[in-house]
Every structure is written in C-alpha cells, then in structure tokens.
Design an enzyme around this catalytic site. Structure first.
Site, mmCIF file in Angstrom:
data_model
loop_
_atom_site.group_PDB
_atom_site.id
_atom_site.type_symbol
_atom_site.label_atom_id
_atom_site.label_comp_id
_atom_site.label_asym_id
_atom_site.label_seq_id
_atom_site.Cartn_x
_atom_site.Cartn_y
_atom_site.Cartn_z
ATOM 1 N N SER A 275 -65.583 15.731 10.688
ATOM 2 C CA SER A 275 -65.164 14.971 9.513
ATOM 3 C C SER A 275 -64.403 13.704 9.846
ATOM 4 C CB SER A 275 -64.297 15.840 8.603
ATOM 5 O OG SER A 275 -65.042 16.876 8.066
ATOM 6 N N HIS A 333 -58.724 13.304 8.620
ATOM 7 C CA HIS A 333 -59.548 12.556 7.666
ATOM 8 C C HIS A 333 -58.970 11.163 7.438
ATOM 9 C CE1 HIS A 333 -61.387 16.358 5.603
ATOM 10 N NE2 HIS A 333 -61.549 16.346 6.907
#
Length: 377
Positions: A275, A333
């Site tokens: 991610s 993230h």
C-alpha cells in the site's frame, strides 16, 4: 497494504491483528492469532481468549480447538509464540539510524540503476530495430511453427500497454510471496524478512521485501487491482525505468515513515503489504492529473475528481495516524502519498533531470573500457 499484523508484546484478548476483508486488518482473538503461525483452526468452534483444561501430565497451555474438539499440538517446524514476540530497543532513536541510511542509499541506487537501465534500453531499441527488419524478412520466407496457445499469449501480451507489461512482473512477485506464506515451514523466515517492524532484529531488508508481501488473498488482490488500474497512467508520466525506481523507493520510504511513527508512539508491530508504494503511484497520478475522474469499483455510478480523492485519502490517513487507528498502517500510507506528491512536484526535476552526469560516466565506461597496457584513447 502496509498494515499492522499479528503478535504484539504482552498480548491480551483483542491485541493481535490479521487480514480483514476489504483490504484492511482487524482485531482477532488469541486463538485466531495462532492460526497465522501455522496451527489448525476452525471458524465455527473458535475460542475467545479462553483456556482449555490441561491434558493429563502436560503443562497447562492455551490451545486451539479442532472440529472434533481435540487440542492440536504445535508443529515443530513452526516457531513457538515466544519467538515471534518483538522486544523494542531501549534506545529507540538509534534504532532508526540503520533504516535511515538504508533508505537514502537504496533510493540513490534505485534511481542510478534506472538511469543506466534507460541508457541500455535506448541502445537495445536501436539494435532491435535492425534485428526486427532481418527477422521479418526471415519469417516471410519460412513457414510459421507457432502453436495456437503461443499465438494467443503473444497476442494478449502485445495488447497490453507499457505500464501493464511493467507491473505484470511486480504482480507475479507478489503472487510468489503470497504462495510462500502458505508453506508452514517458512513462517519463521517470512515473519522475519517479509514483515517490517522497528522492534525486530532484522530492520533493513524487510523494508523492501515487505512491499511484496501479503498474507490475505483479498488484501493482495485489492492492492494489485489498484496498481494495474493506475499502471498505464503512471508509466506514461514517468516512463518504465523511472516508474520502477519510484515504486521501489516508495516502498522503502513508506516503511521508514512507519518506523518513525511506531518508535515515536511506542506502538510496535509488524506490517506488510504494497500500500505504501501504491499510495505513491496513486498520489503521483492524482497530482499530475487532478481533474481526472475516478470511481469506486463496486459503485461505478459515483465519480469524483482525482484531486478530491487524494485530499480525502490524506485526511483519513492523517486522522488515523493521530488518533491511533489500528486497522491500517496509516503512517506508511501517508508517507507514500506525500512522497508521490513531492516527487511529481519537485523530485522529477531534482533527481531524474540531473541524471546526465551518471549516464555520461556509464557511457565512457561502456565506450572506452579498460585498455590493455594502461594506454589511453
């Protein structure tokens, strides 16, 4: 995604983590945690932080319950729970020194290698052009021997964009690592090298390897779908070689940001997933094309601009990091997204457009090479 996973020190009920459908992670019971370490588990008969009666002449211990109600012993090939507990360093700031230098060094090597790769690619394209002319002439005078399957594969491969061809290798690497997670005898190695954790003894290599690591099939499928969807756009913007350098660097940088956040807050735990790197790709495309329209896969009717989507994602991850949400590794993230924005805005000019000195040095090495007798040209 780069998400919190598995066992934390001093674990209690609800302190362990495992994949959640939808690409996230959720809290699991102690019994479920052991299933991740290779023990058998039955969803219908799971226990919630309860103890079973100790068998005769055996020291009392927690155990999982199979479908027949019997306790299954831990395999000798799977490390005991105590060996997977991570103990933070008493000097947390020093813990970040090696990851910091690894991040800087790896990023430099990635972009340097990409510049050389692009140089070699340009040379090979010129050579392949003339080789292609010769091959076409030879193919025209001799019968074709390709089977139908091979023709279909070639047709499919040629129909892909440059970006899709590039990420095919990345997807294959993720699939391979996912298969390795299914081998119980490799769990010790996978936890050590394919999950990133600042409290682990191995700090640097997992920052890269965990970028290709997924324990949940849905987790991997969701990440790879997003990467595939943005592959054509990002490669059109950066080119194949620069994209690979950015993707690999993003994985390491996002993990370093995660390390910093974990050390600062004292919330240690393993993370894994692509991610962080994918957030860099998404942020780069949304920054370059803010007016582009995006949609959610299961709700295609609702569309929104790429710029607004990026703002919402950054706001959510910022809130998650500040408030301590544990469903995702929000720091990774956020680090990946900020790196993508920075690279498109400043990094491309600062790094990629200043690669010429390195390329010239490489050209001199390739052209001249070492001379016999030490003479110069």
């Amino acid at each position: 995604m780069a998400l919190y996973s598995w066992v934390q020190r001093g674990w209690r009920c609800g302190q362990t983590w495992a994949p959640l459908l939808g690409g996230g992670y959720r809290e699991l019971s102690a019994t479920q945690a052991r299933q991740l370490l290779g023990r058998r588990f039955n969803l219908l008969l799971q226990q919630k932080c309860g103890f079973r009666k100790a068998p005769r002449k055996v020291e009392p211990r927690r155990s999982d319950t199979g479908s027949s109600g019997e306790a299954y012993k831990r395999s000798a090939l799977i490390p005991p729970l105590e060996e997977t507990v991570f103990y933070p360093s008493p000097y947390p700031v020093r813990t970040l020194l090696k990851p910091f230098f690894f991040t800087v060094g790896f990023t430099g090597c990635a972009f340097g290698s990409a510049a050389i790769w692009q140089y070699e690619s340009l040379k090979s394209r010129v050579q392949s052009y003339f080789d292609g002319i010769k091959a076409d002439w030879l193919d025209s005078i001799r019968p074709q021997k390709e089977g139908n399957l091979r023709k279909e594969i070639n047709k499919w491969w040629n129909s892909l964009s440059d970006g899709q061809r590039t990420v095919t290798g990345i997807i294959a690497a993720n699939a391979l690592v996912f298969c390795l997670w299914r081998v119980p005898s490799l769990h010790r190695t996978m936890i050590r090298y394919f999950t990133s954790n600042p409290a682990s003894k191995v700090l640097c290599s997992p920052m890269l390897l965990s970028t290709f690591s997924h324990f949940s099939l849905f987790h991997m499928a969701a990440n790879m779908y997003v990467l595939w969807s943005f592959s054509t756009s990002i490669v059109n913007i950066l080119g194949q070689e620069q994209f690979v350098a950015v993707y690999l660097s993003a994985g390491v940088i996002s993990n370093f940001v995660s390390y910093v956040c974990k050390v600062a807050t004292g919330r240690y735990g393993p993370s894994l997933g692509a991610s962080g790197a994918i957030m860099t790709v998404l942020a780069a495309v949304c920054t370059k094309i803010p007016e582009g329209r995006l949609a959610i896969i299961f709700l295609p009717v609702f569309t929104f601009t790429a710029g607004n989507a990026l703002k919402a994602i950054i706001a959510m991850d910022t809130a998650g990091m500040i408030l301590g949400w544990k469903f995702f590794d929000h720091a990774a993230h956020l680090g990946g997204a900020l790196f993508g924005i920075w690279y498109i805005t400043y990094g491309h000019e600062l790094i990629w457009k200043n690669r010429e000195p390195l390329v010239k040095i490489w050209h001199e090495i390739r052209t001249n090479g070492p001379k016999k007798g030490g003479g110069s040209k």
